[in-house]
Design an enzyme around this catalytic site. Structure first.
Site, PDB file in Angstrom:
ATOM      1  N   SER A 198       0.826  -1.218   0.000  1.00  0.00           N
ATOM      2  CA  SER A 198       0.000   0.000   0.000  1.00  0.00           C
ATOM      3  C   SER A 198       0.851   1.255   0.000  1.00  0.00           C
ATOM      4  CB  SER A 198      -0.892   0.046   1.255  1.00  0.00           C
ATOM      5  OG  SER A 198      -1.838  -0.985   1.246  1.00  0.00           O
TER       6      SER A 198
ATOM      7  N   VAL B 117     -14.812   4.060   5.881  1.00  0.00           N
ATOM      8  CA  VAL B 117     -15.084   5.493   5.680  1.00  0.00           C
ATOM      9  C   VAL B 117     -16.428   5.753   4.996  1.00  0.00           C
ATOM     10  CG1 VAL B 117     -12.641   6.156   5.694  1.00  0.00           C
ATOM     11  CG2 VAL B 117     -13.785   5.675   3.501  1.00  0.00           C
TER      12      VAL B 117
ATOM     13  N   ALA C  10     -13.766   1.502  -6.274  1.00  0.00           N
ATOM     14  CA  ALA C  10     -14.797   1.487  -7.324  1.00  0.00           C
ATOM     15  C   ALA C  10     -15.054   0.027  -7.660  1.00  0.00           C
ATOM     16  CB  ALA C  10     -14.335   2.238  -8.563  1.00  0.00           C
TER      17      ALA C  10
ATOM     18  N   TYR D 272      -9.490   4.055 -16.497  1.00  0.00           N
ATOM     19  CA  TYR D 272      -9.606   4.675 -15.168  1.00  0.00           C
ATOM     20  C   TYR D 272     -11.047   5.126 -14.885  1.00  0.00           C
ATOM     21  CZ  TYR D 272      -7.490   6.538 -10.944  1.00  0.00           C
ATOM     22  OH  TYR D 272      -7.141   6.769  -9.633  1.00  0.00           O
TER      23      TYR D 272
ATOM     24  N   LYS E 110     -11.634  11.127  -8.676  1.00  0.00           N
ATOM     25  CA  LYS E 110     -10.379  11.840  -8.343  1.00  0.00           C
ATOM     26  C   LYS E 110     -10.500  13.337  -8.674  1.00  0.00           C
ATOM     27  CE  LYS E 110      -7.749   8.471  -6.761  1.00  0.00           C
ATOM     28  NZ  LYS E 110      -7.650   8.311  -5.282  1.00  0.00           N
TER      29      LYS E 110
ATOM     30  N   LEU F 262      -2.957  -3.419  -4.328  1.00  0.00           N
ATOM     31  CA  LEU F 262      -4.246  -4.108  -4.385  1.00  0.00           C
ATOM     32  C   LEU F 262      -5.250  -3.286  -5.201  1.00  0.00           C
ATOM     33  CD1 LEU F 262      -5.219  -6.704  -3.013  1.00  0.00           C
ATOM     34  CD2 LEU F 262      -6.175  -5.284  -1.182  1.00  0.00           C
TER      35      LEU F 262
END
Ligand code: NAD
Length: 256
Positions: free
Chosen positions: A19, A65, A95, A155, A162, A194
């Site tokens: 990460s 979150v 997503a 993306y 973003k 990941l």
């Protein structure tokens, strides 16, 4: 004395040792910071807890979150333990895999909302609950990608999220400057993690970096961590609302 000696903060977004948040945590720890970590769920706790313990973290908390209650509980626990904090790292995104694979026009309403909620709105919610604990001079940092400002194949909905995240950084920075709290984003080049495994045609994104980025390669977790350290420390005391590229210069090339 390290750059972050005496500073305490919380890191959202470690899933494993690949990460980006872990790269940031290592730099902060080496600079003398004391760190709290959150993990999404029990299955990730098994990975996150040993990593956090290896940096002598005294606070390792579960937090999804998507839930205001969980964010509130997390900061209440931090407040109970420490009273105040100096920084927050938000390194979280999500997503649906199919929304990153199928054509953008096929993005479902639910998939769009989910990506926006976890990947953009959560920065606003986390900041809101962090605020009462933040010391003057505090710093909040989130993670973005070039897909916020360019239509990057594969993306898709994450690029839209973003873009909202980067706009949120500017609005949060504008509001919180008065309280001497800074809000910035690092826009990183592609790194195998990941989350990255869900992005369509990730291999070709790395290849483009090797061919066209001025530095002729993608960046490392450690390099993102070093830039994060700058933003989270007093070295960046005059910097807020910035979207800072750590991508070997790829964003300036014509091919990008
Ligand atoms: P990662 O999978 O290691 O980290 C993503 C984190 O988001 C995980 O820890 C996951 O548990 C967390 N998360 C997802 N949904 C959550 C929820 N509901 N509540 C709490 N946590 C949740 O992948 P990464 O690449 O390190 O991603 C970190 C950040 O960096 C993301 O914002 C990502 O978009 C961004 N980023 C990644 C790259 C890349 O190429 N890897 C490039 C630029 C930006």
């Amino acid at each position: 004395m390290g750059l972050m000696a005496g500073k305490r903060g919380i890191i959202f977004g470690v899933a494993n040792d690949m990460s980006i948040a872990w790269g940031i945590a290592q730099q902060l720890h080496a600079a003398g910071a004391t760190l709290a970590f959150t993990y999404l769920n029990e299955s990730l706790e098994k990975r996150v807890r040993p990593l956090a313990e290896s940096l002598q973290s005294p606070l390792i908390l579960q937090c999804d979150v998507a839930s205001d209650e969980q964010i509130a509980r997390t900061f209440a626990e931090v407040q109970k333990a420490w009273g105040t904090i100096d920084f927050v790292v938000h390194s979280v995104a999500f997503a649906n895999r199919e929304d990153l694979k199928q054509p953008f026009t096929q993005t479902s309403r639910e998939g769009f909302m989910l990506a926006m909620d976890i990947s953009a709105y959560s920065l606003v919610a986390v900041t809101r609950y962090a605020l009462p604990l933040m010391n003057e001079g505090g710093s909040i940092l989130t993670m973005s990608y070039l897909g916020a400002v360019r239509a990057i194949p594969g993306y898709n909905v994450m690029g839209v999220a973003k873009a909202a995240l980067e706009a949120s950084v500017r609005y949060l920075a504008a509001e919180l400057g008065e309280k001497k709290i800074r809000v910035n984003a690092v826009s990183a080049g592609p790194i195998r993690t990941l989350a990255a495994s869900a992005v369509g045609d990730f291999k070709s994104k790395i290849k483009l970096m090797d061919d066209f980025a001025p530095l002729r390669r993608t960046v490392t977790q450690e390099e993102v961590g070093k830039s994060a350290l700058y933003f989270l420390s007093d070295l960046a005391s005059g910097v807020t609302g910035e979207i800072h590229y750590v991508d070997g210069g790829f964003n300036i090339t014509v091919s990008a």
